[in-house]
Motif scaffolding. Structure first.
Motif, PDB file in Angstrom:
ATOM      1  N   SER A  17      12.686 -24.147  28.705  1.00 24.46           N
ATOM      2  CA  SER A  17      11.442 -24.532  29.367  1.00 24.46           C
ATOM      3  C   SER A  17      11.191 -26.025  29.236  1.00 24.46           C
ATOM      4  N   ARG A  19       7.801 -28.939  30.413  1.00 21.49           N
ATOM      5  CA  ARG A  19       6.554 -29.175  31.119  1.00 21.49           C
ATOM      6  C   ARG A  19       6.535 -30.625  31.598  1.00 21.49           C
ATOM      7  N   SER A  21       4.593 -33.750  33.455  1.00 22.90           N
ATOM      8  CA  SER A  21       3.242 -34.269  33.655  1.00 22.90           C
ATOM      9  C   SER A  21       3.290 -35.380  34.685  1.00 22.90           C
ATOM     10  N   THR A  69       4.811 -22.965  37.050  1.00 22.71           N
ATOM     11  CA  THR A  69       3.364 -22.922  37.231  1.00 22.71           C
ATOM     12  C   THR A  69       2.827 -24.342  37.364  1.00 22.71           C
ATOM     13  N   TYR A  80       0.307 -30.937  36.170  1.00 20.57           N
ATOM     14  CA  TYR A  80       1.409 -30.450  35.348  1.00 20.57           C
ATOM     15  C   TYR A  80       2.296 -29.497  36.139  1.00 20.57           C
ATOM     16  N   ARG A  82       4.736 -26.537  34.709  1.00 21.79           N
ATOM     17  CA  ARG A  82       5.377 -25.787  33.634  1.00 21.79           C
ATOM     18  C   ARG A  82       6.564 -25.042  34.229  1.00 21.79           C
ATOM     19  N   ASN A  84       9.657 -22.523  33.348  1.00 22.26           N
ATOM     20  CA  ASN A  84      10.266 -21.564  32.432  1.00 22.26           C
ATOM     21  C   ASN A  84      11.540 -20.983  33.038  1.00 22.26           C
TER      22      ASN A  84
END
Length: 127
Positions: A17, A19, A21, A69, A80, A82, A84
């Motif tokens: 994963s 994330r 920004s 997401t 953001y 996200r 996975n």
């Protein structure tokens, strides 16, 4: 004029994963619908995800639905992504984009809709 700076990319193993920004400058972030796009070598830039001004509407490319997401924090001027269950085919430079709009509940999936772009952040997924 909004300026966008992406961060959070890197090298990750398949199944992992990350994330991403995207920080926006200026006091009017809430007037912008936001999107994430990606481009890998030899391919055209493609849509990944989008979000409306206050987050009431989101949309995703079929290839990332259920895995990625998109979200935003208007108080922090940040959007953001996200990610996975990453796959090697997710390897690309990821760009965030902004579209000034008076419409509250629309997310935009076409790159032609956006007129502000960040410099991109590299995401590499190893198998």
């Amino acid at each position: 004029q909004v300026q966008l700076v992406e961060s959070g990319g890197g090298l990750v193993q398949a199944g992992g994963s990350l994330r991403l920004s995207c920080a926006a400058s200026g006091p009017t972030f809430a007037f912008y619908a936001m999107g994430w796009f990606r481009q890998s070598p030899g391919k055209e830039r493609e849509f990944v995800a989008a979000i409306s001004r206050y987050g009431s509407s989101t949309s995703y490319a079929d290839s990332v639905k259920g895995r990625f997401t998109i979200s935003r924090d208007n108080a922090k001027n940040t959007v953001y992504l996200r990610m996975n269950s990453l796959k090697p085919e997710d390897t690309a430079v990821y760009y965030c984009a902004a579209k000034w709009t008076q419409t509250y509940g629309t997310s935009y999936g076409s790159s032609d809709a956006y007129n502000h772009w960040g410099q991109g952040t590299q995401v590499t997924v190893s198998s």
